[in-house]
Every structure is written in structure tokens, then in C-alpha cells.
Design an enzyme around this catalytic site. Sequence first.
Site, short mmCIF file in Angstrom:
data_model
loop_
_atom_site.label_atom_id
_atom_site.label_comp_id
_atom_site.label_asym_id
_atom_site.label_seq_id
_atom_site.Cartn_x
_atom_site.Cartn_y
_atom_site.Cartn_z
CD GLU A 31 -3.07 -0.98 0.19
OE1 GLU A 31 -3.04 -0.05 -0.61
OE2 GLU A 31 -3.95 -1.87 0.17
CG ASP A 158 -5.93 -7.47 -7.81
OD1 ASP A 158 -4.89 -7.69 -7.18
OD2 ASP A 158 -6.88 -6.81 -7.34
C1 DMJ Z 1 -6.69 -0.33 -5.27
O1 DMJ Z 1 -6.01 -0.01 -4.10
C2 DMJ Z 1 -5.71 -0.85 -6.27
O2 DMJ Z 1 -6.29 -0.78 -7.53
C3 DMJ Z 1 -5.28 -2.27 -5.99
O3 DMJ Z 1 -4.49 -2.82 -7.03
C4 DMJ Z 1 -6.45 -3.19 -5.73
N1 DMJ Z 1 -7.67 -2.51 -5.75
C5 DMJ Z 1 -7.80 -1.31 -4.96
C6 DMJ Z 1 -9.14 -0.67 -5.17
O4 DMJ Z 1 -10.17 -1.55 -5.35
#
Ligand code: DMJ
Length: 367
Positions: A31, A158
Site C-alpha cells: 500500500e 490482480d
Molecule cells: C486499489 O487499491 C488498487 O487498484 C489495488 O491494485 C487493488 N484494488 C484497490 C481498489 O479496489
Amino acid sequence: MLDFKSEFENAVNWVINNISFDKDIDVQVFETNIRLLGGLISAYQISGEEELLILSIDLANRLLPAFDSPTGMPYRFVNLKTGKVSGNTSNPAEIGTLSLEFGTLSKLTKNPVYCDKVKNAVKALYERRSELDLVGSGINVDTGEWTDETSHIGGCMDSFYEYLWKSWVLFGDKEFLDMYATCIGAVEKHLAEVYDERLWYKRVNMNTGKLINRHFGALDLFLPGLFVSSNQVSRGEKLIQSGYYMWNEWGIEPELIDYSTMNVLNPGYALRPELMESTYHLWKLTGNPQYRERGYTLFESIVKGCKSDVGYARIKDVTTMEKEDLMDSFFFAETLKYAYLLFDDSGLNYNLTVFNTEAHPFLIVRD
Ligand code: DMJ
């Protein structure tokens, strides 16, 4: 990007005068990287303000101890002052979502250490893929053993796929392209399925390919955008229709459903950007006005359902539209930014921009 020049200058001055990373706190490497380091590097590229680069270097140096694991894959947390690390059970997204930021910093500083550490970590993860070329969703960075063999495309996975492709685009590094082709090829082979005439991605065991469940969520909807950006346009067009179906069924998308029953498994809406983000990329790369219309519908339902007196609120349950007292920073950084860009015909040079996973724009600069 919004042309708020004086607001931008005020914010940059505030950051320069007030931010210090010399803090005795444990931060989450992923983060901190995507939101803080990504934001600082992107703002530096746009403004040329040296102090932002100095802050970026300071922050990245404080994150570097996280890579001192036996495998080279980063621990999840690091103390910004002491360098003490913690959290040895991580996942592909947290390990693989560092290359755009650290790689760009290496280019800007001509110091290869940042790029080397993250590439080494990504390769350490990739080398542990199964014989089916799938990765799981939990791994111990000390031992390199998988702790969760579930393979899917949602949260925890993802942006691992996203950064393999984007690192190829941003740096022209073919090793990333090869890793992307292998991993996304395996996803297509073992996870994709058409169910009730719609395209979905199931969850399977990484070693056997055996079905675990048919859960699909709001986070999975980054994939249509990635598909269309990586020249798999018809795949992206097909998958995004499943996303719109999911959104329209409840008027706003729930966090997680079972697409074989259409039962809601997690009824919240966290102001997430993924569907808007994919809609934006589909508009830019196909020019089909359907996507602008779809994006506007998404935007309208967010305003109608989530606006509160002082901001926007997460929805606790999309079937009742009860609000939560919480708004994540990605709502501004991503959801609203992509909504704005969907209707902005000037400004950003789309072909020379790569968005990090928090939608901070990085400029493509090749040697
Ligand atoms: C975001 O913090 C970023 O896109 C992350 O890769 C995963 N998804 C959240 C928001 O949904």
C-alpha cells in the site's frame, strides 16, 4: 490532470514542508508503494520538483529492508525508522506490484538497486509457479512454500498480472512480457469459462486445475482493461459485459458473487474503481461510444447511492444501500479520475502513459 494548477502547487508545497518518513511505524509495503511512492514519483514526473524525487528516494530506501528475506520476496510490513520487518505470509499481488515504482526510480536515479530488488522478487515468485503455470494466492517469503494453492484473478492476485504487462510497456523489458504471456495463458486455459453464456473466471487449485468455486468479485473487473491494453480486445469486450450485468443486477456491484447461482457472497460496495477503470481503457482503445454511456451510468449510480454530506461512503449492503462511515483514497485516485478521463479529450497523452495500480500516471521514457 484536472488542470487544478494552484491546488497542485499548494499540495506539493505542503508535502515538501510537512512530510517526513522518519517515523517509528510499521507500514504495509504494497500500500505504501502504490499510494505514496507511486504518487510521489508520478507528481515528480509531472512537475519536475526535485524535492519530490528526494522524498521518493528516502521512502524507497526505507522500504528496501523488506526484500532481505531468504527468497528475495518482500515481507509484508517494514518499520520506516528501524527497518524491522514482519509478515512472512504474502501473496502475488503484494510481491509483484512494485516494479513500476521501483523500476522508474532506478531510471530516474540511475541506481539499479531498486529495479534489481523488485525484479528478483517477481522472478522468485514466478519460478515457484506450478506445472500448469499457475500461481497460488498465499506464499511464505522465508521458505518459498505456498500457503494457499487457490489460483484466481481477484484480490491478492490482480495487480501481479497487471504489473507484468505494464512493466513490459513501461520499460520494454522482454522478461516481463514472457512472464505475462505464460501466466495469462495459464489463466485463460484453466480459469476462464463461459457459464450461462457469459464469460467468467473461476477459482481452481494451482497444481491440479481442479475447481474450488465460482466466486467472482468487483476486484476481478480490472481484467477487461488489462486484456484490451494487451491486445486481447474481444476478450476484454466480452468480460466487461459480465461486469455490467453484475452491476445492473443490483444497481451497483456487490463485492463478491457466485456466478453459478448469482448469489451474493459479500454485499458491500467499497467505492471500487475496477469496472470504471476497464470501461475507460475500453473506450480509449475501441472508441465505441457504448463505453462512455456505460461509464456515465456507473458514475450516476455512485453519486445517487454513495454521496454523503461530507464525501462519498462505502455501501455496506447493495441490496439495502445502507452506508458505511468510510471512504478510501482510491475513490479519488482511481474511481473518479477514470470517470473524469472517460470524458476528457485533451490533456493526457494516453499512448505515452502507464497508470500504476492506484491510477498514478507514469510517463513512458525509453533510453
Ligand atoms: C486499489 O487499491 C488498487 O487498484 C489495488 O491494485 C487493488 N484494488 C484497490 C481498489 O479496489
